[in-house]
Each structure stands twice: as C-alpha cells, then as structure tokens.
Design an enzyme around this catalytic site. Structure first.
Site, PDB file in Angstrom:
ATOM      1  N   ASP B 103       0.842  -1.201   0.000  1.00 40.26           N
ATOM      2  CA  ASP B 103       0.000   0.000   0.000  1.00 40.26           C
ATOM      3  C   ASP B 103       0.879   1.254   0.000  1.00 40.26           C
ATOM      4  OD1 ASP B 103       0.602  -1.019   2.690  1.00 40.26           O
ATOM      5  OD2 ASP B 103      -0.529   0.701   3.436  1.00 40.26           O
ATOM      6  N   GLU B 168       0.036  -1.310   5.720  1.00 33.98           N
ATOM      7  CA  GLU B 168       1.068  -0.826   6.637  1.00 33.98           C
ATOM      8  C   GLU B 168       0.852   0.649   6.952  1.00 33.98           C
ATOM      9  OE1 GLU B 168       4.645   0.999   8.209  1.00 33.98           O
ATOM     10  OE2 GLU B 168       3.722   1.479   6.291  1.00 33.98           O
TER      11      GLU B 168
END
Lengths: 422, 422
Positions: B103, B168
């Site tokens: 991400d 994350e």
C-alpha cells in the site's frame, strides 16, 4: 392619526398568535440557499390573502452575470424564486420597498442547539430556531404591518412593494435581481436584526479564500517538510493585526459602541489529507467588513498588500506566496445621512411605539441595503426586531414583543411615508 | 563465497532493466488503501515465476478484531489480499521473513508533482512516483535478491518467507494478519526507506483526533462568538511544546543525528462551515511518535494530561475541553540490540557491497517491525534503499543504484543467515 395608531396597536396585539404561528411555519421550512421555495410558498399564500399583486420569478443567471455587482456561488437559481408583492396606493404619495430575505445560514453543529433548529419552539416570550432573528421575524413584522393597516381600514397614497428575496446570505443575488427587474421606490426599509436600533449606514463585506502552501513530507520526518498548518498560523496572526489596524482608523460615531466595527472573520479552515503526512496546503475562508466610506477595491488592495508583506518576516512566503481569491458573496457598503427624512420618520415612530429614544448605529455586517443605495440609488434604512447577538448562532431566537413593536413601527412609518389616503 | 557474491553482483547489474521495469509496473498500479489488488497481481506473477509456494488471502476482520493490536479505519479487507510466498530451504538453516507493504499513501496535491505520480518516470538514475521509495523499491530489491540467488544456482538451507502485505500505512493490519495466520521465522527484514541505514530499533506511532470547540456567531459580530480556529492555535502551540519536552528526554545514541526523534505531526485540519460565521468546531488529526522504550499507554496518558492543562492558561478549556480520540492507525514500537547477530550480518554485507561502514540509527517512524518484535517475538531489522526525505512527498523517487545495492545485500544476507546449501 393617534387614534389610528392606537387601533393598529390593538389589532397587532390581538393577533399575536397569528404572527407567531406565521413565524413558526416559516422557520419549519429550512430555507438554506437553494431550498427557499417551500418557505416562499408560505409568503405567497399570505400575500394572496392580503390581495397584493404578486410577481414570482427565478432570477436568471444570464441577466445577473451582466452586472458587475453580481456574486454567487450558484450556477443557477432554479427552484429558488424571488417574490415581490405590490400593495398599490391610490396615487400621490411616496413609495416604499419593504425588503427581507427568506434564506437562512446552515444551523451549524446540531449538538450546540438546546432545541430542534427547525421546530420554532416558544419559550419565555421568544421563538427559537434558525432564521427567527435573521430574518424571518422581520419578514413577519412587515407582513403583519400590512395586514394591520388593511384590517384597520387604512388606504395609502404611495405604493408599498414587499419583497421576499433569496440569497442575501450569499451576497444579494435576490435583491440585485429585483433591482434589475425594475423595482424602484422612494425609500427602502430592511428589517434585518438590528435589535431595534436604526442603521442608516451599512457595512459592506466580502468573502475571501486563502491558499497557504507547505511542503509535504512523512510525518515521522516532519522537519523535512513545511507544514501548511504552521504557515497558516502566521497568516491568521497577520490578519488579526490587519483587523486591528483597520479598526483603529474607524472614527464614525455610529460605530462608537461596537467592539470591532469592521471584523475579519475566519469561518472555515481545511487542509491536509493524511494524519502522518505534513500538510502541503491549507485553505482558509472568511469575510472582511468594508466600512460605509470605503470601497470594495480599496479593501481588496489592502489585504493583498498585507499578505504580500508576509515574506518580510518569513522567506517561505517569498517563494510560496499565499493565494488570495475573492469569491462567493459580497455585500457593498452603503448609507444615508442621519438627517434624511426617512431616518427621521422611523426615529419618530420608534419613540411613538416604545416611548424610548431610538439608537442610531452603523451595521456590523453587510445587508442588501448596499445594493439599494449604490445600484438602485434608493435611500435605505436597516431596522428590525431580531437580535444581532444570536444571528448565525445556535439557539437563535427572536423576542415576540420586539417583533410586534416593529410591526407597529413599520405600519406607522408606512402611514407617514406613503401617506394615509383614508 | 566471494566468487558467489561477485556472480550475484554481475547478475543484478545485468538485470537492472528488469528491476526497473518491475518497479515501474508496481508504481503504475495506484495501490492506496483499499486498492491493492492490481499491484498484488504483479507480485503474484513474479512469485509464480520464481516457483514459490504462494498463499493469497483477504485478511478477515473478525479474526483481526480479536487481537488487541488491531487498528484500522476499514470495516473489511475485501479485494485487498495479502500475499505470502515461501522459498522452501533444504533444511537445517535459519529462516527469514522478507516483509514489504504494497500500500502507498495518497499522492497529495497533484500540482506539487513535476511528473505523473503513477507513471514511473526515469531520470538521472532515479525512478519517480508515489510508492517508489515507500516501499515498492524495497519490494523489488527483495524479489530481485531471490531471483539473483536462483539464477546463480544458490540453494538455501532455511526457508525464506516473502510477504507483500496490505495496510502498513494505516497501522499494520496486513502484517498482523500474516502473524496471526502463523507465519514465523528466525528473523525479519523490512526494506522500508532507511536510506540504506540499518534500523535495529523502530519508533512506534499512532494517530489521534482532536476536537476543539468554539461558539458560533455571525462573522460581523465575531466578538460575540469564540472562534474554534483561534482556540486551535492554542492547542497547536501546546502540542509543539509537548513535542519539545518529549524530545529533550530522548538519550538513545541511535537518535543522535535525528532533528526531531519523536515528532508530533498535525496532518489534517478541518473546521467551520460558512465564511461569515464564527466556527464552533475544528477537528485536528495527527500522529505522535512513540519511542522504542515507551509504551503506547504512557504516551496516550501524557498527551491527555497536557491537553487537560490547557484550562490553566485559558478558562475556555475548563468548560469546553478538547476531545482526544485515538483512532485509525497505530504502530507499536520495537527493537533489538545492536549486537544481535542478524544486525551484524546485515552490517557486514552492507560493507561488502558498498565498501562503506554501515550507519545504525533508530527509525523516525513506525513500521510493521513493532508487530514482529512485540507480537511475533521475532528479531526484526528495518533496512532499505528508499530515501526517508521523499517518502510521502511529492516527487517521491528512488535511486536505482541503491535499490540494486540493497538487492545484493539482501541476497548475501540470505546466504549467511539461512545458510547456503550449495
């Protein structure tokens, strides 16, 4: 005449319930910008009952856009009709426009209200709700004044032109549309919430948008970025100094009792898009007051200069100047002299009704009055029953007594100004 | 061994174009939170080509919600798969998890970028785009390291568990899901952008939301209201002092060269809804760093205390305290000693590849490393090719040389740690 004044007083007091119910009905229609039509429907119903000549139209953007005073955040005014209703006089008297706006500002945070903002709760002689003070109470005072005159058999020589306009809170597109449609008169009364003070002069005001730039970075190494929030604090501080400087220059005695005659209000802030990123842009939106003797251009130039000087104390602003945009609403300032006969007429009738001397001040906010004086060239007075302190606030209210006193004063003023025929 | 290192070097340099193309492809998939699947599809394709045992699953909210370390702004993780791929060793060696997140944070204001953030432009030995540094470049380094070993005929004794995780940037739900699914190893390497420094200790961090209250009023009489924007400035000032106080206490030599070891970043501000109304609420969102020796609870308590003391200098806050909420992402701190053999292995191979001494520091931001050390009880090092300065910035980039150096270092570290079988 005194007998008639007394008849009017009796009629108004007897119809207190009717006035309150009308106000409640208007409050119950949440007439924020773009949603005015259901409240206007109630106004139209009352004007029909009064037998007035009614003109209902949606202001046309293409007509308005041709005028330099037009400002609006809206693309069009579909479903937002203006209503103008004429009570024709028998001839030979001065005419008067009674102007009020039907739009209200949003209610803000619901939690700050002790009651439903759109219910119209009555408590201790007050009606509560968004728009009670600003300015549906004033609108009711005008309509009740007209009904009181009719009910007590008064006929006027001059015409009364009642206007229920849209968009005052966003800069006056409704009133501008009425002026451009050709509506004229020898004077204008706007019962905005002056707390029963007479405002011969109106402050103008306008909206601005500032874009304060930063430099994005990871929040964990924020020292590698430049926070647009921190830079905004410098900008906000500088605007506070500008406000102080501007207000030191205000010498008009009509502003003597007002803590900040020409305020700079920051109403909206927005910036950044991720908690752990340094924000690279903050947008601030606000309004600045324009003194009755100032021009829009002068004030815009002054703010531009002040912002351009930010770089003198912080070099960041040299390479990243604050963007300044004048957008949305603008109310041009205006005013007439205290000695003007229309001011004197209201002053006299205020004393007649309340047994007290009227207080004259200059308005702390813009109204559609500036459009009437500057564009329409019509002497205008702002005088109304609402309380400035609660306009745009949670728990906005209006005193029913003030609203009825105002209705009486308007009725008497109509008899004086437009001249009673019988 | 030195001959193998040299072979690996040659293979990596010869395949520079392949590595860059893979990075560009990953950057071109805008894998912000909730949209990771198309980037993961590319990762899966590469893992298949490497012949790894692949496990693909959408983390299940109901499993995660049972763990006290779970934080997320999302209700579910549909269409956001985790990918874990195992390169089975022949047995007898230590295992290693190679963990990277797929991400990326949003690109911010497009205008601040000199290129398309999702194109992957190459210029002067750098690849530009959102996620190049944080941390798709690190992910490519890991995959290229594995391919280099295979291509040069290396077989390892211990397992390598490559993890491409989601979320994350929002607090580690992806890595937590991998830990809870049972993935374990003898050490973890996370090539987050440390600018090729070795981080044995990771700062934790967490997000907070502050609600600062004001009192609404008409902007023209703003002195009758209380501006939540002005009150926010007091709050922001106080947080700056808290940040200073907290950082004065940091004595760890790993933080010696970091200007603000434990930053408090305000990433988002929003308040007010009308330019000419006094705003009655401002919401601030930010992140606070948690030192490797601190606990989440201690830091939350300290901020709570500081905010509660605002009333000592401004009575407004006595009746209108700032609301403090810990929401969204949270990264728990963690760390191992500098003397740990895994740290020393990376240090040795850094020198082998770059001919320079490695720099050891503590991370200025949270990573998934805290979850591995605290929940998984696995020694974890953060070491990667990206540049901290450009993470979360516009014009984010990665040096291709650093990325390839890192790939080599990872390959050599795998041979040391997991032990070369042939």
């Amino acid at each position: 005449m005194e007998k008639k004044a007394s008849e009017i007083r009796q009629w108004v007091r007897k119809n207190r319930g009717k006035a309150v119910t009308l106000l409640q009905r208007l409050v119950q229609e949440k007439s924020v910008s773009g949603k005015e039509s259901s409240a206007q429907a109630i106004v139209i119903e009352v004007c029909r009952e009064l037998g007035l000549e009614i003109d209902i139209w949606e202001p046309e953007s293409k007509v308005l856009k041709g005028n330099e005073n037009f400002v609006s955040t809206r693309e069009n005014f579909f479903d937002s009709p203006n209503v103008v209703a004429r009570w024709k006089g028998v001839g030979g008297g001065r005419s008067l426009i009674l102007n009020g706006h039907i739009d209200v500002v949003p209610e803000g945070e619901r939690i700050q209200w002790d009651c439903d903002p759109f219910e119209g709760k009555i408590e201790n002689g007050k009606v509560y709700g968004r728009g009670t003070t600003d300015m549906k109470g004033g609108n009711v005072a005008m309509l009740i004044a007209l009904e009181a005159l009719q009910a007590t058999g008064v006929q006027l020589k001059g015409d009364v032109v009642f206007q229920s306009v849209i968009e005052e809170e966003s800069g006056g597109a409704g009133t501008l549309a009425a002026i451009l449609r050709g509506y004229k008169a020898d004077a204008v009364l706007i019962p905005e919430p002056t707390n029963m003070k007479i405002f011969p002069k109106q402050q103008g005001s306008m909206w601005f948008r500032l874009k304060v730039k930063g430099k994005s970075a990871h929040g964990g190494t924020r020292y590698e970025g430049v926070s647009a929030i921190e830079k905004s604090i410098s900008v906000i501080d500088r605007l506070r100094i500008l406000e102080e400087d501007r207000n030191k220059r205000v010498k008009d005695p009509l502003y003597a009792k007002i803590p900040i005659p020409l305020p700079i209000n920051l109403g909206k802030i927005e910036g950044g898009n991720w908690p752990s990123s340094v924000p690279d842009l903050v947008t601030l939106e606000g309004r600045i007051g324009v003194g009755p003797e100032e021009t829009i251009d002068e004030v815009q130039e002054e703010m531009k200069q002040v912002l351009s000087r930010l770089k003198e104390t912080d070099s960041w602003f040299a390479e990243h100047p604050v963007d300044l945009e004048w957008y949305g609403a603008r109310w041009i300032p205006g005013g007439i002299e205290e000695e003007h006969p229309f001011v004197q007429t209201i002053k006299k009738n205020y004393k007649e009704v309340t047994q007290k001397e009227a207080i004259l001040e200059a308005s702390p906010w813009g109204t559609d009055g500036g459009l009437f004086t500057s564009i329409g060239k019509i002497p205008t007075v702002v005088f109304g029953p609402g309380s400035t302190e609660v306009a745009h606030h949670p728990n906005e209210y209006i005193s029913i007594e003030n609203m009825l006193d105002c209705a009486e004063i308007i009725a008497l003023t109509l008899m004086d100004w437009c001249e009673k025929a019988k």
